[in-house]
Design an enzyme around this catalytic site. Structure first.
Site, PDB file in Angstrom:
ATOM      1  N   ASP A 224       0.866  -1.195   0.000  1.00  0.00           N
ATOM      2  CA  ASP A 224       0.000   0.000   0.000  1.00  0.00           C
ATOM      3  C   ASP A 224       0.895   1.234   0.000  1.00  0.00           C
ATOM      4  O   ASP A 224       0.708   2.162   0.784  1.00  0.00           O
ATOM      5  CB  ASP A 224      -0.917  -0.012   1.222  1.00  0.00           C
ATOM      6  N   LEU A 225       1.872   1.242  -0.917  1.00  0.00           N
ATOM      7  CA  LEU A 225       2.931   2.252  -0.877  1.00  0.00           C
ATOM      8  C   LEU A 225       2.525   3.481  -1.685  1.00  0.00           C
ATOM      9  O   LEU A 225       2.998   3.715  -2.792  1.00  0.00           O
ATOM     10  CB  LEU A 225       4.236   1.658  -1.402  1.00  0.00           C
TER      11      LEU A 225
END
Length: 333
Positions: A222-223
């Site tokens: 979830d960067l």
């Protein structure tokens, strides 16, 4: 130094289960609210330790079954990342449930003061590439040993030997969660058979055919800019936090950099690939990235079902990809 009465007041703000896992607590100097999202609240805890040193810790709190699963998955992913690249993420401390409120759950890690902006790409991309270069997945499979959450979206991390199979299974799960929350989308639904039967095999199967293999990499998962912060204003060096990790094709991570809303730049892509080259066949790279970005747009559509922009982006990208690859995979199995 806090007064005795102030100390006791501050200590009371922390559940006994939290005090138990924090190291050598002599005094609780402060407990401060530090933001919240739709699914969690955060606090900054300032402690005096028995050796006279002071330290600040970050605690996130959520409630219920999904809160426990989400924070537990985040905590499981963080030490997995920390073991490979300890300078890329906060040092994890512990996680558990409150004694006073057993349905309330928390993880704790070291606290950082973050500056505004996206981390500078040189060191950040080197650390990310180092994380992705460790191919130590159990039995060489794709997945994770527990559920991890992208926001409040549970991901299906069931183990698969094939990246194509894992990605397709995970995407079907995201689509189901989105439909459960927002209702059907006839325009999207009409595109899904071709997306799964044609596009996904066409773009992902070549990675694992004709002698090519995908070595699973541990991804943050979830960067986006909201989960990466600058910890040194003078150098703009940064770290990543709030992972939704699993073992994946390393390029999956970069799908979340494609949407402009997430503020990563072309320079981040370039420097990342100076450490890890684009996978073969390289000519499919941009469309693979678009396919991975499609899943992240569907994550957003599930997280924010009342915002139509995300589902519209997913429909447009699905339409483009299904139009471009009408014949699907035609190579050797």
């Amino acid at each position: 130094m806090a007064s005795v009465s102030a100390y006791h007041n501050q200590q009371y703000l922390i559940d006994p289960s939290v005090l138990t896992v924090l190291p050598d607590v002599a005094q609780v100097l402060e407990v401060a609210h530090h933001g919240e999202s739709a699914w969690a609240k955060a606090s900054r805890i300032h402690l005096l330790h028995s050796d006279g040193s002071e330290e600040r810790y970050f605690m996130k709190v959520s409630v219920g079954h999904h809160g426990r699963e989400a924070l537990g998955g985040e905590f499981e992913a963080t030490p997995a990342m920390y073991a490979i690249a300890p300078d890329f993420c906060p040092k994890p401390i512990a996680w558990g449930s409150f004694q006073r409120e057993p349905d309330t759950h928390f993880p704790i890690c070291k606290f950082y003061d973050f500056a505004d902006g996206v981390p500078e790409p040189v060191s950040f991309c080197e650390k990310l590439a180092r994380l992705h270069s460790s191919h130590t997945s159990p039995e060489g499979k794709f997945g994770f040993h527990c559920t991890t959450y992208n926001g409040d979206l549970p991901q299906d991390n069931s183990w698969h030997k094939s990246w194509e199979a894992f990605f397709a299974n995970g995407l079907r799960h995201v689509l189901k969660v989105r439909e459960d929350r927002a209702g059907p989308s006839p325009k999207l639904d009409a595109l899904l058979p071709a997306l799964f039967d044609k596009v996904i095999p066409r773009l992902l199967r070549p990675l694992e055919s004709e002698g090519r293999k995908v070595a699973p990499s541990l991804v943050h998962g979830d960067l986006w800019c909201g989960n990466a912060g600058i910890i040194d204003e003078s150098t703009e060096e940064g770290i990543a936090y709030d992972p939704a990790g699993f073992w994946a094709h390393n390029e999956y991570e970069l799908g979340n950099w494609r949407p402009k809303r997430n503020k990563f730049t072309r320079r981040h892509f370039q420097l990342y690939h100076s450490h890890i080259p684009k996978s073969e066949p390289e000519e499919d790279y941009d469309d693979r990235n678009a396919l991975y970005a499609l899943r992240f747009n569907l994550h957003a559509a599930a997280l924010f079902p009342n915002q139509d922009s995300f589902i519209h982006m997913a429909i447009e990208e699905s339409r483009r990809l299904t139009t471009k690859f009408p014949d699907g995979y035609t190579g050797n199995e």
